[in-house]
Design an enzyme around this catalytic site. Structure first.
Site, PDB file in Angstrom:
ATOM      1  N   GLU A  97       0.895  -1.296  -0.069  1.00 13.25           N
ATOM      2  CA  GLU A  97      -0.026   0.110   0.054  1.00 13.25           C
ATOM      3  C   GLU A  97       1.052   1.171  -0.027  1.00 13.25           C
ATOM      4  OE1 GLU A  97      -3.806   1.279   2.808  1.00 13.25           O
ATOM      5  OE2 GLU A  97      -3.774  -0.806   2.116  1.00 13.25           O
ATOM      6  N   ASP A  99      -2.826  -3.482   2.913  1.00 12.19           N
ATOM      7  CA  ASP A  99      -3.393  -3.502   4.610  1.00 12.19           C
ATOM      8  C   ASP A  99      -4.260  -4.740   4.535  1.00 12.19           C
ATOM      9  OD1 ASP A  99      -1.549  -1.793   5.375  1.00 12.19           O
ATOM     10  OD2 ASP A  99      -3.235  -0.323   5.756  1.00 12.19           O
ATOM     11  N   TYR A 138      -0.674  -4.274  13.987  1.00 12.48           N
ATOM     12  CA  TYR A 138      -1.493  -3.738  12.824  1.00 12.48           C
ATOM     13  C   TYR A 138      -2.501  -2.852  13.748  1.00 12.48           C
ATOM     14  CZ  TYR A 138      -4.532  -2.964   8.881  1.00 12.48           C
ATOM     15  OH  TYR A 138      -5.299  -2.422   7.885  1.00 12.48           O
TER      16      TYR A 138
END
Length: 701
Positions: A9, A105, A302
């Site tokens: 990303e 992601d 995350y």
């Protein structure tokens, strides 16, 4: 055997993967080596096209063009990221590439970013999916060793398309509808508007609240303050005051009870954002940005998660992290035996587990981090200790006293075991943050039933009933997370407005659009924000309906609802909205201020009015009216230009940087197109000018 193309990303994530996989050869827009080519998107490279891409006539806003319902959705590559899209497209069609790894992601939006690039590039090579919760090198290598087939995430992609298309339909049609009805730019959003409505409802409750006085009698007994019940009149409280002057006060009841407060759970993104706002005053967006940066530095897992647990196989990881927190963050020996089982529950882990530090903190100098990052990493680190330490245990004491039939009460508590609150206090002390009010309740002196006292210093104290409190980002996030929950079954997977990943941006949008303002920690709707919610129907501002949609998107992502069924509900709602609101009265149009026309638009003939952000054409034809030659125009100058009159401008700059004065005479309209300093394309129409130069004075005149 050919290359594996890895699409991330962001460039920073690509570099982290390259380091972990031993990929070292940096090229223009990608890194290659060791059997991999690693490239990146720059966020959303591709977005849904604007209405005029379907029909040029839709550039003009009108009621008759609504609803706008694209048959086949069109996409456009963002102009400022076209170069990187070309890199990705070329790599996807490279004959040396055998498969493409989606490494964006691990969530709904990451899936959308990759799939749109893949489809717009016309790629048909096999897809593998990388799904990570940690950026540690060991986790990256393990993830690449256990890639999943891309088709396993097809339903997730469908839910992402539904989210994107639903937001477009509600936003485009709702905004255009109410803008053309009220001749004022009024933005409507699928999640933004119900959130906005909650703020307005709370503000209304505060504004209409009528505070009422009440009176209590306070007495001092052996170093303990006791209070009577509340009375509506001062005379009632004064009668008790008089009684306590002349009569003894006797303790009639002492209740002692051991109580405890359970340890908090680990952080998901929303609870982290709430605590960061409450303790440090960070906005939700700041907290997300800091946490994302820590994730990319491999210092935490995350961030965009809605789980507060770790999977059952992470027990040893949790123990190792706790040891690292004591050593590197607290810099003290570990002083408790952690209850790891409290934080393990695979059934409550969906896409990602809770946010915790990684073992990389053992190598990190905390003082080398930016202040915001240091505070967030400390919050996450201390939370792991709180979640796995003991309960906070205390003795609650309640005392009842009697004075000639009138009752007084006092309460206090004595801490038996600090438990997890020890680490909360250490965190607050480290950053010099005041303790919570609930932690400041004092202990009471030792008293016994039957004790009697005189000279208790009775006094009447006036108080007032309190209105509801204005939302802070802490409390608003809580309401966004739980909106509609009371109307849903307990087994519904996702309740509330938006997702952990989107709530921060929703709040920022409301502030940016001028509907909400920040007052220290409080979020307060502006006058225009209040008026907008007043005119909008429940169909677009109901938190319950939007929460239902969010849950439906989860069902789509799990294959339990079809995308067509979801989109039919959205389209039906938008169609009904347009049919129901076809016109408003002239009186209603004045809600947003009287905006008398100052002239006619030279492009389309529509009325030009001056609004909050300057002059604009009410027909939204794309005509720019506020600037000329890069200089901002005042209202009188705009009026003259609209009337065809010339205006005098001093200090204009030539291409060579020389300054000059000139009369600008309007001679029709011309198109413009440029890229601003942020790389965004701007286009529209502006005045076309003829120049007249004033005569220069001769020397000696």
């Amino acid at each position: 055997m050919g290359y594996k193309l890895v699409v991330t990303e962001k460039p920073s994530v690509a570099r982290a993967y390259a380091d972990a996989l031993g990929v070292k050869n940096t090229q223009d827009g990608y890194i290659e080596g060791n059997g991999y080519i690693i490239s990146w998107c720059v966020g959303h490279l591709i977005e849904l096209a604007q209405p005029d891409a379907y029909d040029p006539a839709l550039k003009k806003w009108s009621y008759n063009s609504l609803p706008i319902m694209p048959g086949n959705w069109q996409y456009e590559i963002k102009k400022d990221t076209k170069a990187q899209f070309k890199v990705l497209k070329k790599l996807m069609h490279d004959k040396g590439v055998d498969e493409v790894i989606c490494a964006t992601d691990a969530g709904r939006e990451g899936e959308l970013i990759f799939r749109l690039v893949y489809e717009q590039a016309g790629c048909d090579k096999p897809i593998k999916r990388l799904w990570l919760s940690s950026m540690e090198e060991s986790a990256i290598r393990e993830g690449f060793a256990n890639l999943k087939p891309g088709y396993m995430y097809n339903d997730l992609y469908q839910s992402a398309l539904c989210r994107q298309q639903a937001d477009w339909l509600v936003g485009i049609n709702g905004t255009r509808l109410f803008t053309v009805l009220y001749n004022r730019l009024l933005k409507v959003g699928r999640v933004q508007t119900p959130t906005h409505a909650m703020l307005v409802d709370r503000d209304e409750a505060i504004r209409t609240f009528k505070k009422e006085p009440f009176y209590t009698c306070h007495i001092d007994v052996n170093g303990m303050e006791a209070v009577s019940e509340k009375f509506k009149t001062e005379d009632e409280a004064m009668s008790i005051e008089g009684c306590a002057v002349f009569n003894p006060v006797r303790i009639t009841k002492v209740e002692e009870e051991e109580k405890s407060i359970a340890q908090p759970r680990l952080y998901d993104l929303t609870t982290l954002q709430r605590d960061a706002n409450r303790i440090f005053g960070f906005t939700a967006k700041q907290t997300l940005d800091y946490t994302q940066s820590l994730y990319e530095k491999r210092l935490c897992t995350y961030p965009r998660t809605d789980s507060q647990f770790l999977s059952d196989d992470m027990g040893q990881t949790a123990e190792d992290v706790i040891g690292a927190v004591f050593k590197s963050v607290l810099k003290m020996p570990q002083d408790y035996s952690p209850d790891i089982g409290r934080v393990l529950n695979s059934k409550k882990v969906t896409d990602h587990h809770a946010i915790i530090p990684t073992m990389e903190i053992a190598k990190q100098d905390m003082d080398a981090l930016a202040e915001g990052e240091k505070k967030i990493l400390s919050l996450i680190s201390y939370r792991v200790l709180c979640a796995t330490s003991g309960r906070h245990i205390y003795k609650s004491v309640k005392v009842e006293l009697d004075c000639d039939g009138f009752k007084f009460h006092a309460s206090g508590k004595t801490v038996i075991s600090e438990g997890f609150k020890k680490y909360e206090k250490l965190l607050r002390n480290r950053f010099k943050v005041k303790p919570d009010a609930e932690d400041e309740e004092k202990s009471l002196p030792v008293v016994h039933e039957g004790q009697s006292f005189r000279d208790v210093n009775p006094r009447v104290v006036e108080g007032f009933t309190q209105p509801p409190k204005a939302f802070t980002e802490d409390t608003l996030l809580k309401y966004m997370e739980t909106a509609g929950a009371s109307e849903m079954d307990d087994d519904v997977e996702r309740k509330g407005l938006g997702t952990p990943a989107t709530r921060a941006d929703i709040i920022e949008k409301l502030v940016k659009d001028g509907f909400v303002k920040r007052d220290k920690k409080k979020l307060v709707p502006t006058d225009d924000g209040i008026k907008l919610i007043t005119i909008l129907p429940d169909a677009v501002k109901s938190p319950q309906m939007t929460a239902d949609w969010e849950n439906a998107l989860v069902l789509v992502s799990k294959g339990e609802m079809s995308a067509d069924a979801f989109m039919k509900g959205i389209k039906d709602m938008v169609t009904d909205l347009i049919k129901t609101y076809s016109s408003v009265s002239e009186e209603e149009k004045k809600m947003f201020g009287s905006e008398e026309a100052i002239g006619k638009c030279p492009k389309c003939g529509g009325d030009v009015v001056v609004g909050k952000y300057g002059a604009y054409c009410t027909e939204k034809c794309g005509m720019s009216l506020g600037y000329a030659m890069g200089r901002k125009l005042d209202e009188e100058q705009i009026k003259k230009l609209l009337a065809g009159e010339k205006i005098f401008m001093k200090g204009l700059k030539s291409k060579k940087g020389k300054s000059y004065d000139a009369f600008l005479k309007p001679e029709g309209v011309e198109a413009y197109d440029y890229t601003n300093k942020d790389g965004e394309e701007r286009s529209g129409f502006q005045f076309k000018f003829a120049f007249e130069f004033p005569e220069r004075k001769k020397k000696g005149e």
